[in-house]
Design an enzyme around this catalytic site. Structure first.
Site, mmCIF file in Angstrom:
data_model
loop_
_atom_site.group_PDB
_atom_site.id
_atom_site.type_symbol
_atom_site.label_atom_id
_atom_site.label_comp_id
_atom_site.label_asym_id
_atom_site.label_seq_id
_atom_site.Cartn_x
_atom_site.Cartn_y
_atom_site.Cartn_z
ATOM 1 N N TYR A 151 0.839 -1.205 0.000
ATOM 2 C CA TYR A 151 0.000 0.000 0.000
ATOM 3 C C TYR A 151 0.875 1.257 0.000
ATOM 4 C CZ TYR A 151 -3.922 3.024 1.477
ATOM 5 O OH TYR A 151 -4.887 3.995 1.566
ATOM 6 N N SER A 195 -13.900 1.314 13.583
ATOM 7 C CA SER A 195 -15.000 0.363 13.380
ATOM 8 C C SER A 195 -14.853 -0.839 14.311
ATOM 9 C CB SER A 195 -15.078 -0.073 11.916
ATOM 10 O OG SER A 195 -13.797 -0.331 11.401
ATOM 11 N N ARG A 217 -2.889 8.389 16.481
ATOM 12 C CA ARG A 217 -3.489 8.691 15.179
ATOM 13 C C ARG A 217 -4.293 9.972 15.362
ATOM 14 N NH1 ARG A 217 -0.548 5.012 14.298
ATOM 15 N NH2 ARG A 217 -0.856 3.193 12.942
#
Ligand code: UDP
Length: 341
Positions: A151, A195, A217
């Site tokens: 990624y 989530s 974060r």
């Protein structure tokens, strides 16, 4: 009225963006192969005559070439790529191909149509950063051979391709680097921290912190991000980015878990699990460039306020799964739905 292509438009961010573009009165072609995108995210848009869904894999150049068959395209948003670590690590070669071949195919389409193209890059290009907060000039600390590299390096190469298509073929490029974003329409099973933790708390399961929870974060509410994206696309042609888009309020992962426990009455308790390889220890955007270039853009919604509608969304999703009514909750309605794409 513009004709806009949103590649990856059935994903979490993509579906919010499609909704916003339709509200602006534009025509939207949503191209998605549903690898991680979900029809339930866009089912409320399907009735709009201005909205077209095309099942398309951007890796396949023949499929991409057909996207302008119905008429020229003015703008392209490239959001197409699995974005949560478990999803992009499931088939890492596919992730690299999506970032590299997929972006090349869309750049070709952009050049042919003289369309503006926005590449959705990521804070992952900074890897596990030594510089904090991260400003765009920081070149990052990325492991080229780790489990996140497909990624990180894929997205870095996509940025390179954008600039090279700009220099070599005159592509009208825009690059945004997105930091952690959350909101309704997130896939409850996508494995990301917001989530996971909300679903765990709602189900009364243990809340899993990876590592000791001291890593940080900075979480941006989706509406704030979409506003930044739209402003970036509208910015002057000579501003290409890359520009950071995210909320600079930084939290440890333990603080996030504690906040979720405060907002959801639950019997859940926090447990710690192993920290995955190459998990960045800190992440916080420097958004000065965005503020300067995007008319003073800055996020407005605090984490505490933003979590409330997300918790409501996941609660509703759980209730529907229990009763078997798989209808999506629409957080907004579409207006001005006339005309064909
Ligand atoms: N994380 C966690 N518990 C979870 C999922 C993730 O503690 O159930 C951690 C993860 O290790 C990382 C942070 O939360 O440090 C954010 O993870 P996420 O997958 O949401 O996004 P990332 O920023 O790592 O791409």
């Amino acid at each position: 009225m513009k004709r806009i292509l949103a590649a990856g438009g059935a994903g979490f961010l993509g579906s919010h963006l499609c909704r916003r573009l339709l509200e602006n009165g534009d025509r939207v072609i949503c191209a998605d192969n549903l690898y991680t995108g979900r029809m339930s995210n866009i089912h409320d848009l399907m009735d709009s005559e201005k909205f077209t869904f095309v099942n398309c894999n951007i890796i396949n150049s023949e499929e991409v070439k057909k996207l302008d068959e119905a008429g020229p395209i003015d703008e392209i948003y490239n959001l197409a790529c699995p974005a949560s670590p478990p999803h992009y690590q499931k088939s890492p070669v596919y992730t690299v191909k999506t970032c590299v071949l997929g972006t090349m195919n869309l750049l070709e389409l952009a050049v042919k149509n003289h369309a503006k193209i926005m590449q959705f890059s990521t804070s992952e290009v900074y890897g596990d950063p030594f510089v904090h907060p991260q400003e765009e000039s920081y070149r990052g600390n990325v492991n080229t051979v780790g489990i996140r590299s497909c990624y990180d390096e894929g997205k870095r190469c996509a940025e390179t391709l954008c600039y090279d298509y700009g220099r070599e073929y005159g592509a009208r490029i825009k690059i945004i680097r997105i930091f952690n974003t959350y909101g309704p329409m997130m896939d409850p099973a996508d494995g990301r921290v917001v989530s996971n933790m909300i679903m765990q708390a709602l189900k009364g399961e243990d809340i899993t912190i990876y590592g000791d929870g001291s890593q940080t974060r900075s979480f941006c509410y989706v509406d704030d991000l979409i506003e930044g994206i739209v402003r970036m696309m509208a910015s002057r042609d000579s501003f290409h980015g890359p520009v950071n888009l995210g909320n600079p309020c930084e939290f440890t992962i333990r603080e996030l878990a504690e906040l979720i426990l405060e907002l959801i009455p639950t019997s859940s308790r926090i447990v710690c699990k192993d920290l995955p390889q190459d998990d960045p220890m800190q992440r916080k955007p420097d958004i000065s460039l965005a503020q300067q270039q995007l008319d003073g853009w800055s996020p407005k919604i605090s984490l505490r306020d933003g979590l409330v509608p997300v918790i409501a969304y996941f609660k509703e999703t759980l209730a529907q799964n229990r009763t078997g009514t798989g209808k999506t909750i629409c957080m907004r309605t579409i207006q001005n739905s006339t005309g064909g794409v």
